[in-house]
Scaffold this motif. Structure first.
Motif, PDB file in Angstrom:
ATOM      1  N   HIS A  41       5.236  36.652  59.724  1.00 22.81           N
ATOM      2  CA  HIS A  41       3.961  37.342  59.875  1.00 22.81           C
ATOM      3  C   HIS A  41       4.193  38.789  60.287  1.00 22.81           C
ATOM      4  CE1 HIS A  41       4.645  36.447  64.148  1.00 22.81           C
ATOM      5  NE2 HIS A  41       3.743  37.378  64.425  1.00 22.81           N
ATOM      6  N   ASP A  44      -0.370  44.992  59.665  1.00 19.84           N
ATOM      7  CA  ASP A  44      -0.392  46.278  58.980  1.00 19.84           C
ATOM      8  C   ASP A  44      -1.757  46.893  59.303  1.00 19.84           C
ATOM      9  OD1 ASP A  44      -0.038  48.448  57.321  1.00 19.84           O
ATOM     10  OD2 ASP A  44      -0.312  47.316  55.460  1.00 19.84           O
ATOM     11  N   THR A  47      -4.849  44.462  59.449  1.00 22.29           N
ATOM     12  CA  THR A  47      -4.641  43.356  58.522  1.00 22.29           C
ATOM     13  C   THR A  47      -3.400  42.575  58.936  1.00 22.29           C
ATOM     14  OG1 THR A  47      -5.638  44.600  56.708  1.00 22.29           O
ATOM     15  CG2 THR A  47      -4.247  42.725  56.113  1.00 22.29           C
ATOM     16  N   HIS A  49      -0.780  39.808  57.743  1.00 28.47           N
ATOM     17  CA  HIS A  49      -0.201  39.124  56.587  1.00 28.47           C
ATOM     18  C   HIS A  49       0.714  38.039  57.138  1.00 28.47           C
ATOM     19  CE1 HIS A  49      -1.338  42.359  53.768  1.00 28.47           C
ATOM     20  NE2 HIS A  49      -1.093  43.160  54.793  1.00 28.47           N
ATOM     21  N   THR A  51       2.804  34.047  56.011  1.00 28.75           N
ATOM     22  CA  THR A  51       3.160  33.051  55.007  1.00 28.75           C
ATOM     23  C   THR A  51       3.183  31.682  55.655  1.00 28.75           C
ATOM     24  OG1 THR A  51       4.520  34.680  53.849  1.00 28.75           O
ATOM     25  CG2 THR A  51       4.918  32.361  53.324  1.00 28.75           C
ATOM     26  N   GLY A  60       0.552  32.664  50.686  1.00 25.14           N
ATOM     27  CA  GLY A  60       0.372  33.970  51.301  1.00 25.14           C
ATOM     28  C   GLY A  60      -1.031  34.071  51.860  1.00 25.14           C
ATOM     29  N   ARG A  62      -3.852  36.596  54.069  1.00 25.91           N
ATOM     30  CA  ARG A  62      -4.186  37.922  54.567  1.00 25.91           C
ATOM     31  C   ARG A  62      -5.494  37.818  55.340  1.00 25.91           C
ATOM     32  NH1 ARG A  62      -5.632  40.666  50.031  1.00 25.91           N
ATOM     33  NH2 ARG A  62      -7.801  40.833  50.633  1.00 25.91           N
ATOM     34  N   ASP A  64      -8.144  40.311  57.051  1.00 28.34           N
ATOM     35  CA  ASP A  64      -8.608  41.680  57.231  1.00 28.34           C
ATOM     36  C   ASP A  64      -9.653  41.668  58.342  1.00 28.34           C
ATOM     37  OD1 ASP A  64      -7.120  42.838  55.047  1.00 28.34           O
ATOM     38  OD2 ASP A  64      -8.543  41.869  53.687  1.00 28.34           O
TER      39      ASP A  64
END
Length: 100
Positions: A41, A44, A47, A49, A51, A60, A62, A64
């Motif tokens: 993990h 960003d 966000t 991200h 797996t 995957g 995500r 936000d």
């Protein structure tokens, strides 16, 4: 071919509060994939991200984070695509509890 599952999770925590809750509990989302566990993990900006691996598949994810909403996207690979609708329903029902 992957199939995305997208869900909006409303909250009243503000962006920083939501990120804090997510950081403390996003691993619980791995349980939405049979036999799933988080393998990596990274943040960003606003966000996250990460797996999830389960049933020999990699998903995957995500998240936000906004001031009053978290938009979640799960990219389900071929084998797990058959679970797209049950996953969407479970996320819509239980997802807000992860932010409370």
């Amino acid at each position: 071919m992957s199939r995305p599952v997208e869900v909006d999770l409303p909250h009243q925590l503000g962006r920083a509060g939501a990120k804090q809750r997510i950081e403390g509990g996003f691993g619980k989302l791995a349980g939405y994939v049979p036999g799933g566990h988080v393998t990596e993990h990274r943040w960003d900006g606003d966000t996250l991200h990460f797996t999830v691996e389960g049933m020999g598949q990699r998903v995957g994810v995500r998240l936000d984070v906004a001031d009053n909403n978290v938009h979640a996207v799960f990219e389900l690979p071929g084998l797990l695509a058959m679970f797209a609708e049950p996953l969407r329903e479970k996320l819509q029902k239980d997802g807000p509890k992860l932010l409370s």
